[in-house]
Design an enzyme around this catalytic site. Sequence first.
Site, PDB file in Angstrom:
ATOM      1  N   THR A  89       0.642  -0.973   0.393  1.00  0.00           N
ATOM      2  CA  THR A  89      -0.302  -0.161   0.111  1.00  0.00           C
ATOM      3  C   THR A  89       0.727   1.226   0.041  1.00  0.00           C
ATOM      4  OG1 THR A  89      -1.754  -1.279   1.032  1.00  0.00           O
ATOM      5  CG2 THR A  89      -1.586   1.077   1.071  1.00  0.00           C
ATOM      6  N   VAL A  91       1.995   4.898   0.375  1.00  0.00           N
ATOM      7  CA  VAL A  91       2.592   6.272   0.687  1.00  0.00           C
ATOM      8  C   VAL A  91       1.717   7.172  -0.176  1.00  0.00           C
ATOM      9  CG1 VAL A  91       3.319   7.896   2.116  1.00  0.00           C
ATOM     10  CG2 VAL A  91       3.702   6.321   2.211  1.00  0.00           C
ATOM     11  N   ILE A 125       4.494  -1.432   2.946  1.00  0.00           N
ATOM     12  CA  ILE A 125       3.541   0.325   2.770  1.00  0.00           C
ATOM     13  C   ILE A 125       5.449   0.618   1.524  1.00  0.00           C
ATOM     14  CG2 ILE A 125       4.681   2.674   3.956  1.00  0.00           C
ATOM     15  CD1 ILE A 125       2.281   0.948   4.792  1.00  0.00           C
ATOM     16  N   LYS A 126       4.519   0.848   0.690  1.00  0.00           N
ATOM     17  CA  LYS A 126       5.125   1.334  -0.147  1.00  0.00           C
ATOM     18  C   LYS A 126       5.118   3.145  -0.481  1.00  0.00           C
ATOM     19  CE  LYS A 126       4.358  -0.290  -4.584  1.00  0.00           C
ATOM     20  NZ  LYS A 126       4.207  -0.351  -6.146  1.00  0.00           N
ATOM     21  N   ILE A 127       6.834   2.828  -0.951  1.00  0.00           N
ATOM     22  CA  ILE A 127       7.432   4.497  -0.886  1.00  0.00           C
ATOM     23  C   ILE A 127       8.186   4.749  -1.887  1.00  0.00           C
ATOM     24  CG2 ILE A 127       8.628   6.211   1.132  1.00  0.00           C
ATOM     25  CD1 ILE A 127       8.392   4.023   3.349  1.00  0.00           C
TER      26      ILE A 127
END
EC number: 2.2.1.2
Length: 318
Positions: A89, A91, A125-127
């Site tokens: 998912t 950011v 968490i995709k950044i």
Amino acid sequence: MNQLEQLRQFTTVVADTGDFQLMKQYTPQDATTNPSLILKAVQKPEYRHLLERAVQDHHGNGGVDAVMDEVLIAFGCEILAIVPGRVSTEVDARLSFDTTATVNKARHLIQLYEQRGIARERVLIKIASTWEGIRAAEILQRDGIRCNMTLLFSLVQAVACAEAGAQLISPFVGRIFDWYKKQAGEQWDAAANGGDNDPGVRSVRQIYDYYKKFGYPTEVMGASFRSTAQILSLAGCDLLTISPELLEQLAGGQGPVVHKLSVDQAQAANIARITADEPSFRWQLNEDAMATEKLAEGIRLFAADAVKLEKLIGEIAK
């Protein structure tokens, strides 16, 4: 065995889509989403209810930001009911140059997942792989929040992510290929730049070999594919995240799949270490026109799709 079944012998197959109904038939281990894929999905009638429910439940309590987060979590939870592994998912790309805001948003997203009974181990968490994003990942990983570093186009980004302890990186094959093809124009030689010589494939192989040579535990997940040829040229990569269209082509493909990437080959390779402190990172990224341009463009595109999703939420909330 079809090509998808053969590929699974060497590589973990991940579905790259927000269309969770479509991914079921390919039984992926994990799934990845991004703002563009979520925007595409919520415009389909079968997923509209997720957006409408998020607006109804949260627009009066937290506004558009709260609804955006709820939509991401709603899709993530639906996906986790299908895949046995993890969902990625992302950011908001507009936070790509703000370490503190990225950390806060990531913690909030994990909190929302945990409130729904989803263990943080099942969420990546995709950044964006900016210097600021990588520093955020370093902080989050220490908190037990696993990060998937996206919009990654160069070795120096990959090395900085690994040294920060990121769980996983997503080097973009297709977008690298696109850049070189566009630069070459009419001089582009498809045969000379195909298969193992595809510039996107070469980039991922270089990163994979570096990680395995020097013993970094960070997972390498090739992403952004334009063809099954690119995918098959990376058989053996830790993971590959693949669109439903290309999963379908692989499931219908009958040719042999050759094991291309291996830890043994990487460890035997003659590879020099590179420095990835902040001055070196910024300089090497700046020297790489492709990586600089594609990182900036990728952030702009994801940010633009986040704005479109906000507008859609605003229209429903009226």
